[in-house]
Design a protein around this motif. Structure first.
Motif, PDB file in Angstrom:
ATOM      1  N   ASP A 125       0.723  -1.257   0.041  1.00 14.49           N
ATOM      2  CA  ASP A 125      -0.191   0.120  -0.062  1.00 14.49           C
ATOM      3  C   ASP A 125       0.711   1.254  -0.051  1.00 14.49           C
ATOM      4  OD1 ASP A 125      -2.502  -1.277   0.046  1.00 14.49           O
ATOM      5  OD2 ASP A 125      -2.690  -1.337   2.021  1.00 14.49           O
ATOM      6  N   LEU A 126       2.061   1.441   0.923  1.00 14.69           N
ATOM      7  CA  LEU A 126       2.679   2.348   0.862  1.00 14.69           C
ATOM      8  C   LEU A 126       3.609   2.716  -0.265  1.00 14.69           C
ATOM      9  CD1 LEU A 126       2.056   2.410   3.835  1.00 14.69           C
ATOM     10  CD2 LEU A 126       4.290   2.923   4.340  1.00 14.69           C
ATOM     11  N   ALA A 127       3.929   1.508  -1.188  1.00 12.67           N
ATOM     12  CA  ALA A 127       4.871   1.603  -2.162  1.00 12.67           C
ATOM     13  C   ALA A 127       3.985   2.130  -3.211  1.00 12.67           C
ATOM     14  CB  ALA A 127       5.404   0.285  -2.513  1.00 12.67           C
ATOM     15  N   MET A 128       2.718   1.627  -3.391  1.00 10.83           N
ATOM     16  CA  MET A 128       1.577   2.368  -4.269  1.00 10.83           C
ATOM     17  C   MET A 128       1.311   3.703  -4.252  1.00 10.83           C
ATOM     18  SD  MET A 128      -1.007  -1.032  -4.525  1.00 10.83           S
ATOM     19  CE  MET A 128      -2.195  -0.538  -6.103  1.00 10.83           C
ATOM     20  N   ALA A 170       4.294   5.654  -5.716  1.00  9.23           N
ATOM     21  CA  ALA A 170       4.096   5.520  -6.937  1.00  9.23           C
ATOM     22  C   ALA A 170       3.399   6.755  -7.493  1.00  9.23           C
ATOM     23  CB  ALA A 170       3.838   4.167  -7.569  1.00  9.23           C
ATOM     24  N   ALA A 171       2.058   6.563  -6.832  1.00 15.47           N
ATOM     25  CA  ALA A 171       0.825   7.491  -7.264  1.00 15.47           C
ATOM     26  C   ALA A 171       1.049   9.040  -6.831  1.00 15.47           C
ATOM     27  CB  ALA A 171      -0.442   6.947  -6.891  1.00 15.47           C
ATOM     28  N   ILE A 172       1.603   9.156  -5.815  1.00 13.81           N
ATOM     29  CA  ILE A 172       1.564  10.576  -5.311  1.00 13.81           C
ATOM     30  C   ILE A 172       2.714  11.182  -5.337  1.00 13.81           C
ATOM     31  CG2 ILE A 172       0.800  12.076  -3.528  1.00 13.81           C
ATOM     32  CD1 ILE A 172      -1.456  10.474  -4.612  1.00 13.81           C
ATOM     33  N   ALA A 173       4.043  10.453  -5.403  1.00 10.72           N
ATOM     34  CA  ALA A 173       5.284  11.024  -5.494  1.00 10.72           C
ATOM     35  C   ALA A 173       5.621  11.826  -4.543  1.00 10.72           C
ATOM     36  CB  ALA A 173       5.335  11.523  -6.869  1.00 10.72           C
ATOM     37  N   PRO A 174       5.710  11.636  -3.157  1.00  8.04           N
ATOM     38  CA  PRO A 174       6.228  12.439  -2.300  1.00  8.04           C
ATOM     39  C   PRO A 174       7.802  12.443  -2.211  1.00  8.04           C
ATOM     40  CG  PRO A 174       5.672  10.051  -1.014  1.00  8.04           C
ATOM     41  CD  PRO A 174       5.097  10.350  -2.819  1.00  8.04           C
ATOM     42  N   THR A 224       3.938  17.002   0.166  1.00  7.43           N
ATOM     43  CA  THR A 224       5.488  16.670  -0.239  1.00  7.43           C
ATOM     44  C   THR A 224       6.156  15.450   0.870  1.00  7.43           C
ATOM     45  OG1 THR A 224       6.637  18.107   1.420  1.00  7.43           O
ATOM     46  CG2 THR A 224       6.330  18.690  -1.065  1.00  7.43           C
ATOM     47  N   CYS A 225       5.478  15.109   1.989  1.00 10.72           N
ATOM     48  CA  CYS A 225       5.868  13.965   3.091  1.00 10.72           C
ATOM     49  C   CYS A 225       4.969  13.088   2.893  1.00 10.72           C
ATOM     50  CB  CYS A 225       6.064  14.791   4.429  1.00 10.72           C
ATOM     51  SG  CYS A 225       7.087  16.036   4.524  1.00 10.72           S
ATOM     52  N   LEU A 226       5.385  11.675   2.652  1.00  8.25           N
ATOM     53  CA  LEU A 226       4.850  10.556   2.723  1.00  8.25           C
ATOM     54  C   LEU A 226       3.735  10.468   3.894  1.00  8.25           C
ATOM     55  CD1 LEU A 226       4.088   7.881   1.652  1.00  8.25           C
ATOM     56  CD2 LEU A 226       6.069   6.872   2.833  1.00  8.25           C
ATOM     57  N   LEU A 227       4.356  10.519   5.151  1.00  7.19           N
ATOM     58  CA  LEU A 227       3.738  10.115   6.301  1.00  7.19           C
ATOM     59  C   LEU A 227       2.434  11.378   6.665  1.00  7.19           C
ATOM     60  CD1 LEU A 227       6.441   9.221   8.844  1.00  7.19           C
ATOM     61  CD2 LEU A 227       4.961   7.629   7.217  1.00  7.19           C
TER      62      LEU A 227
END
Length: 300
Positions: A181-184, A187-191, A240-243
């Protein structure tokens, strides 16, 4: 510093702003591309920051894992036809396995190593593929992680993602799903960063400077502008930040909350250490063919 029409076009592609505004910004910035882009953002004209360069090169991005090591590698070709060639795909897999097993420091070191499953060096095998397939090819870049890693490849080799974790729950049911889920999401949102603490101080300072200029240009007094910036910088982090991002599969929670919820459900700890996202050809400008001109030349 002088600038050309190509510079104006490049700034337009970088920012999404009209040609005349780009020309004015470059004039004001004395031809400095980065300063001109900042000026356009300060005036509220520029679209959200785009990736530098144009995505144009073909080839494949693949993820390979072996013996506790995981790799994402990009190998470029001239055309989309070659990226769908089985021999080319097998070569990219072999390159990835070579990296996983032999841990080269960089592409130059990789080229000197023996290709996995072959008696030739990677460089010799690459040259052979170029002669057989008839196109120029290049091993552009790679990243290698060790430990607990989730990988994901999107779009038949268009985007490859690796996410590294510090966890004691990797062998528990549900962890692999969370990792994918995190990898996808990446890929989709590009943080650009894992969390707030990973954003360099100079990047935050520059963003605040631009946001302050935007607020002032809107006619807000200094004290109000400063308060507005505090709110807007939060949006910057969420983009910009994944979390900090909204989780794509459940917009009511952030990715950070999703990770925490998963850790609690699995009875362990999970920390996202780092990630890498590669998109095929990003930053490489591909030649644009003028087919009408080409046909006209052939008929002369």
């Amino acid at each position: 510093m002088a600038f050309t029409a190509k510079d104006v076009q490049a700034l337009r592609e970088k920012t999404g702003v009209g040609m005349m505004d780009c020309k004015k910004a470059l004039t004001e910035a004395g031809g400095d591309m980065e300063k001109a882009a900042d000026l356009l953002r300060e005036k509220g004209l520029a679209a959200a920051a785009k990736k530098a360069g144009r995505i144009a090169a073909e080839g494949l991005v693949k993820c390979v894992s072996h013996g506790g090591a995981s790799v994402v590698v990009e190998v470029n070709s001239e055309t989309d036809f070659v990226s769908k060639n089985k021999d080319f795909a097998a070569f990219v897999d072999a390159v990835g396995m070579t990296i996983a097993k032999q841990n080269p420091a960089d592409v130059d070191a990789l080229l000197k190593m023996t290709l996995d499953g072959s008696g030739d060096t990677v460089e010799a095998a690459l040259q052979d593929k170029i002669l057989v397939i008839g196109e120029n090819m290049k091993i552009r870049r790679f990243e290698r992680y060790e430990g607990t890693v989730a990988t994901y490849v999107h779009g038949e080799g268009r985007i490859g993602v690796m996410v590294a974790f510090d966890t004691d729950a990797a062998d528990k049911p549900g962890f692999d799903e969370m990792g994918k889920d995190l990898a996808m999401q990446i890929a989709a949102i590009a943080p650009r960063y894992v969390g707030k603490d990973d954003v360099p101080a100079d990047v935050v300072a520059k963003e605040k400077e631009i946001l302050t200029a935007q607020a002032m240009n809107e006619g807000k007094p200094q004290n109000i502008a400063e308060k507005m910036v505090q709110g807007r910088i939060g949006k910057f982090y969420k983009e910009t930040c994944l979390l900090e991002q909204a989780f794509v599969k459940d917009g009511d929670i952030s990715v950070g909350q999703y990770v925490e919820n998963t850790a609690k459900a699995l009875g362990g700890h999970i920390k996202v250490k780092s990630f890498v996202r590669m998109e095929r050809g990003e930053g490489i400008e591909k030649r644009e063919d003028n087919f009408a001109e080409e046909i006209a030349n052939l008929t002369k």
